[in-house]
Design a protein around this motif. Sequence first.
Motif, PDB file in Angstrom:
ATOM      1  N   LEU A 110      24.061  10.184  -6.857  1.00 28.24           N
ATOM      2  CA  LEU A 110      23.601  11.502  -7.285  1.00 28.24           C
ATOM      3  C   LEU A 110      24.388  12.012  -8.483  1.00 28.24           C
ATOM      4  CD1 LEU A 110      21.895  14.083  -6.725  1.00 28.24           C
ATOM      5  CD2 LEU A 110      23.699  14.792  -5.139  1.00 28.24           C
ATOM      6  N   PHE A 111      25.679  11.708  -8.538  1.00 29.68           N
ATOM      7  CA  PHE A 111      26.540  12.214  -9.604  1.00 29.68           C
ATOM      8  C   PHE A 111      26.685  11.227 -10.765  1.00 29.68           C
ATOM      9  CE2 PHE A 111      27.547  15.002  -6.175  1.00 29.68           C
ATOM     10  CZ  PHE A 111      27.979  16.183  -6.754  1.00 29.68           C
ATOM     11  N   THR A 112      25.903  10.165 -10.754  1.00 34.46           N
ATOM     12  CA  THR A 112      25.968   9.207 -11.855  1.00 34.46           C
ATOM     13  C   THR A 112      25.073   9.653 -13.003  1.00 34.46           C
ATOM     14  OG1 THR A 112      24.120   7.813 -11.101  1.00 34.46           O
ATOM     15  CG2 THR A 112      26.320   7.352 -10.181  1.00 34.46           C
ATOM     16  N   ALA A 113      25.162   8.920 -14.099  1.00 34.25           N
ATOM     17  CA  ALA A 113      24.364   9.233 -15.286  1.00 34.25           C
ATOM     18  C   ALA A 113      22.950   8.669 -15.208  1.00 34.25           C
ATOM     19  CB  ALA A 113      25.071   8.702 -16.533  1.00 34.25           C
ATOM     20  N   GLU A 114      22.575   8.146 -14.051  1.00 38.30           N
ATOM     21  CA  GLU A 114      21.211   7.648 -13.868  1.00 38.30           C
ATOM     22  C   GLU A 114      20.231   8.819 -13.801  1.00 38.30           C
ATOM     23  OE1 GLU A 114      19.996   4.682 -13.871  1.00 38.30           O
ATOM     24  OE2 GLU A 114      21.808   3.431 -13.788  1.00 38.30           O
ATOM     25  N   LYS A 115      19.120   8.702 -14.520  1.00 32.50           N
ATOM     26  CA  LYS A 115      18.113   9.763 -14.513  1.00 32.50           C
ATOM     27  C   LYS A 115      17.128   9.604 -13.359  1.00 32.50           C
ATOM     28  CE  LYS A 115      18.344  10.421 -19.531  1.00 32.50           C
ATOM     29  NZ  LYS A 115      17.607  10.385 -20.819  1.00 32.50           N
ATOM     30  N   ASN A 116      16.908   8.362 -12.925  1.00 37.31           N
ATOM     31  CA  ASN A 116      15.999   8.125 -11.807  1.00 37.31           C
ATOM     32  C   ASN A 116      16.640   8.572 -10.497  1.00 37.31           C
ATOM     33  OD1 ASN A 116      14.011   6.933 -13.447  1.00 37.31           O
ATOM     34  ND2 ASN A 116      15.045   4.947 -13.341  1.00 37.31           N
ATOM     35  N   SER A 117      15.821   8.942  -9.544  1.00 36.30           N
ATOM     36  CA  SER A 117      16.323   9.415  -8.256  1.00 36.30           C
ATOM     37  C   SER A 117      16.857   8.254  -7.425  1.00 36.30           C
ATOM     38  CB  SER A 117      15.210  10.123  -7.483  1.00 36.30           C
ATOM     39  OG  SER A 117      14.232   9.187  -7.057  1.00 36.30           O
ATOM     40  N   PHE A 118      17.630   8.594  -6.406  1.00 32.88           N
ATOM     41  CA  PHE A 118      18.168   7.578  -5.506  1.00 32.88           C
ATOM     42  C   PHE A 118      17.045   6.876  -4.751  1.00 32.88           C
ATOM     43  CE2 PHE A 118      19.862   6.370  -1.286  1.00 32.88           C
ATOM     44  CZ  PHE A 118      20.821   5.454  -1.698  1.00 32.88           C
ATOM     45  N   ASP A 119      16.014   7.624  -4.380  1.00 37.05           N
ATOM     46  CA  ASP A 119      14.878   7.012  -3.676  1.00 37.05           C
ATOM     47  C   ASP A 119      14.212   5.951  -4.544  1.00 37.05           C
ATOM     48  OD1 ASP A 119      15.335   8.568  -1.466  1.00 37.05           O
ATOM     49  OD2 ASP A 119      13.843  10.090  -1.988  1.00 37.05           O
ATOM     50  N   ASP A 120      14.061   6.236  -5.840  1.00 35.66           N
ATOM     51  CA  ASP A 120      13.479   5.244  -6.751  1.00 35.66           C
ATOM     52  C   ASP A 120      14.381   4.016  -6.864  1.00 35.66           C
ATOM     53  OD1 ASP A 120      11.323   6.877  -7.239  1.00 35.66           O
ATOM     54  OD2 ASP A 120      12.159   7.746  -9.071  1.00 35.66           O
ATOM     55  N   PHE A 121      15.680   4.259  -6.960  1.00 41.48           N
ATOM     56  CA  PHE A 121      16.653   3.165  -7.053  1.00 41.48           C
ATOM     57  C   PHE A 121      16.575   2.273  -5.816  1.00 41.48           C
ATOM     58  CE2 PHE A 121      20.917   1.934  -5.511  1.00 41.48           C
ATOM     59  CZ  PHE A 121      21.236   0.969  -6.459  1.00 41.48           C
ATOM     60  N   MET A 122      16.526   2.892  -4.639  1.00 35.74           N
ATOM     61  CA  MET A 122      16.470   2.121  -3.400  1.00 35.74           C
ATOM     62  C   MET A 122      15.151   1.375  -3.272  1.00 35.74           C
ATOM     63  SD  MET A 122      19.241   2.106  -1.701  1.00 35.74           S
ATOM     64  CE  MET A 122      18.574   1.435  -0.177  1.00 35.74           C
ATOM     65  N   ALA A 123      14.055   2.001  -3.689  1.00 35.81           N
ATOM     66  CA  ALA A 123      12.748   1.344  -3.598  1.00 35.81           C
ATOM     67  C   ALA A 123      12.729   0.077  -4.451  1.00 35.81           C
ATOM     68  CB  ALA A 123      11.652   2.310  -4.039  1.00 35.81           C
ATOM     69  N   ARG A 124      13.272   0.167  -5.669  1.00 33.31           N
ATOM     70  CA  ARG A 124      13.322  -1.005  -6.548  1.00 33.31           C
ATOM     71  C   ARG A 124      14.238  -2.082  -5.971  1.00 33.31           C
ATOM     72  NH1 ARG A 124      14.410   2.835 -10.426  1.00 33.31           N
ATOM     73  NH2 ARG A 124      16.482   1.917 -10.721  1.00 33.31           N
ATOM     74  N   SER A 125      15.383  -1.654  -5.435  1.00 32.64           N
ATOM     75  CA  SER A 125      16.355  -2.610  -4.901  1.00 32.64           C
ATOM     76  C   SER A 125      15.822  -3.314  -3.658  1.00 32.64           C
ATOM     77  CB  SER A 125      17.666  -1.888  -4.573  1.00 32.64           C
ATOM     78  OG  SER A 125      18.233  -1.304  -5.729  1.00 32.64           O
ATOM     79  N   ARG A 126      15.115  -2.585  -2.819  1.00 33.74           N
ATOM     80  CA  ARG A 126      14.530  -3.203  -1.623  1.00 33.74           C
ATOM     81  C   ARG A 126      13.401  -4.154  -2.004  1.00 33.74           C
ATOM     82  NH1 ARG A 126      16.222  -0.912   3.132  1.00 33.74           N
ATOM     83  NH2 ARG A 126      17.093   1.202   3.058  1.00 33.74           N
ATOM     84  N   GLU A 127      12.595  -3.731  -2.965  1.00 36.28           N
ATOM     85  CA  GLU A 127      11.465  -4.559  -3.385  1.00 36.28           C
ATOM     86  C   GLU A 127      11.936  -5.891  -3.958  1.00 36.28           C
ATOM     87  OE1 GLU A 127       7.545  -4.278  -6.344  1.00 36.28           O
ATOM     88  OE2 GLU A 127       8.881  -2.557  -6.092  1.00 36.28           O
ATOM     89  N   SER A 128      13.045  -5.866  -4.688  1.00 38.86           N
ATOM     90  CA  SER A 128      13.575  -7.097  -5.283  1.00 38.86           C
ATOM     91  C   SER A 128      14.401  -7.914  -4.292  1.00 38.86           C
ATOM     92  CB  SER A 128      14.444  -6.756  -6.493  1.00 38.86           C
ATOM     93  OG  SER A 128      15.621  -6.066  -6.093  1.00 38.86           O
ATOM     94  N   GLY A 129      14.675  -7.324  -3.124  1.00 44.25           N
ATOM     95  CA  GLY A 129      15.487  -8.014  -2.128  1.00 44.25           C
ATOM     96  C   GLY A 129      16.975  -7.900  -2.370  1.00 44.25           C
ATOM     97  N   ALA A 130      17.362  -7.080  -3.346  1.00 42.00           N
ATOM     98  CA  ALA A 130      18.786  -6.940  -3.668  1.00 42.00           C
ATOM     99  C   ALA A 130      19.545  -6.218  -2.572  1.00 42.00           C
ATOM    100  CB  ALA A 130      18.954  -6.202  -4.994  1.00 42.00           C
ATOM    101  N   ILE A 131      18.883  -5.281  -1.899  1.00 46.31           N
ATOM    102  CA  ILE A 131      19.524  -4.495  -0.844  1.00 46.31           C
ATOM    103  C   ILE A 131      18.646  -4.506   0.396  1.00 46.31           C
ATOM    104  CG2 ILE A 131      20.320  -2.200  -0.154  1.00 46.31           C
ATOM    105  CD1 ILE A 131      20.998  -1.593  -3.010  1.00 46.31           C
TER     106      ILE A 131
END
Length: 645
Positions: free
Chosen positions: A75-96
């Motif tokens: 939340l406090f990082t310089a990322e503009k995308n939301s955490f939910d978007d980050f997790m969705a991408r990471s789960r989809e790629s199998g990274a997390i």
Amino acid sequence: MKQWAIRIFIFLLALLVLVTIGVYIFVKTTLNETSIALLEDKILKSYDPYITSYPLVTLEEGSLVKRDELQRFYLFTAEKNSFDDFMARSRESGAITDLKAIPGLLQINHDVSFKNLMSNDCVEIYCYQHYLPFEYIPSIFWKGLIGVEDQRYLDHFGVDLKSLFRAFVTNLKTMRYTQGGSTISQQLVKNLFFTNEKTFTRKLKEMVVSIYIETKFPKEKILEAYLNEVHWGALQGIKMKGVLSASLFYFGKKPADITPFEGAILIGLLKGPGYFHPLKKLERLQERADVVYKKLVQENFVPNDPSLIWKQADWDNWTARLKKLETARYHQSIWRTLNDQEPTLSEYEKFVLIQKVADVKSKINERFNDKFNTVDISVKVMLGPLSSDSWYSYYNRVERNKEKALSKERHQVGSTIKPIIYSVFEDLGRRMDEWVVTDPITLQLKSGPWTPREAHRNLPAQVTYTDALLKSLNRPVIRIASELGFPQVEEKLKPYFPELKTPLDQYPSELLGSMELSMSELRDVYANFIKTECGKIKNSERFMDQSVLQLLSDPNQTTVERAVDVVMQKLRFFGKTGTTNNGYDNWYVAFDGKNITLIWVGYEGERKTKSLGLYGATTAFDVFQNYYRDRGKRFQQFGCELVPN
């Protein structure tokens, strides 16, 4: 008559000159009292606020992280995308993926990187602010601010004469100072340069500076400064300064993701963050938010959509989340991370460690708050590679001198020194598979008879040296030392402990950890010991399976067997607890083959109780276990391969 007329004219002219000079001096003095240049530096810059000077955060393949901690850090990082978007991408790629063994933990299947923390621009202690240029501030905030606080903002020159007249009439009727008639510019000036003192002089100065900044800066830049500099209250012990911090703290979102009604809540809070505090005065805030939202609808600043207005369930869910976060204190850990300038750990590792310390303090508070002042519970941490002088250190009492606390202040070390003592026993010819009697033993000292106490009950008549070490028994240590001869043991221990009280046969409690060492002193002792012990193993002077390092490397067999979780149970690392001084000093010392870690949890207030009821296994080890498990780095399995000769 002409002479009198000339004299009157000269007098009036002189008076006018004096008044002009006086006004000039007053204005000049007032402007000199302010730091307009600092304001100018901030609002005339154009930059992307979502750029960070820190390197990318990388979560390593094969590591674990705690979802809640990752979410709050992200939340406090310089990322503009939301955490939910980050997790969705990471789960989809199998990274997390989720770790089924422990709910709430995430498994990193291949390296994951993202931008690091944004900077903290607030110079005050326990305060967070990150400056946003005007183009990054959603219109709901500045439109709402104008609509609620200063409707003629775009038309006046810094002072609203109509508002001043209305305030004057109101104050005259009540015969006291109840209204100020301040514009947004005046409120900004007051927040930046003056106090809340209600005096005519302060008001006059405020008007002077307001008119000045209106002539110097565009209207949108004044709005930018206001929305970045205004205080929005405090949560988790951290003051919020500016719209970004308010959005993050209250709603866990960047400003761009704030909904219209959430924006109305934030604008409503500006009238008095303490007076409308959501955890203390919720009903007031609900009424205020409804008034603000209706006003914004009237001004066509937000859509007239009743479905956007919060229902009671929304308020209840929000305050429940705030209460939970108030206990967890993630945001305070973020502030402490940003305030920590030591370069030896990554920002994410620092955050996780600091949060684990906060978690332990929270557990202690829940259990013992009615018995002693848990505010005085302190935690000290030192960790770093054995082969390097670059050690990371942390002390949770930021108001105190950390260097002094770590290098000068001493604590009883307790059982943390037993591995060194048993290694000395081996040097003197004993084997760890030998047996020793557990019966009480009494020594006749010059000061009188002394019998070491034992924390364990119902002990077998005999145990092996290994079991005595694993269970951290006291009597076997004294019995073996007595059999070998205290002078011989003393000679072997002196290189490790130069300040050991001697003769040892008169101070046998030193062998049970009654000696006091600082964090840095105990670190040096263990660095020396591990290098020496690993050297013996490499030189075939000692078998690995007979070394105390190896014997204490299985957490399922040591004093932390009841505290170790299912993840750490499978790992191997040397570790030793220490609980002494009736629970006022609690330790955990560990070595994973690369890093030495020392953690002390203790009480630094007035000691009013006989026993504190704390233990190294449930406090210091808890910090160690959860930090190394959740820091986003692979765990270094134990061994002597990386230890320098």
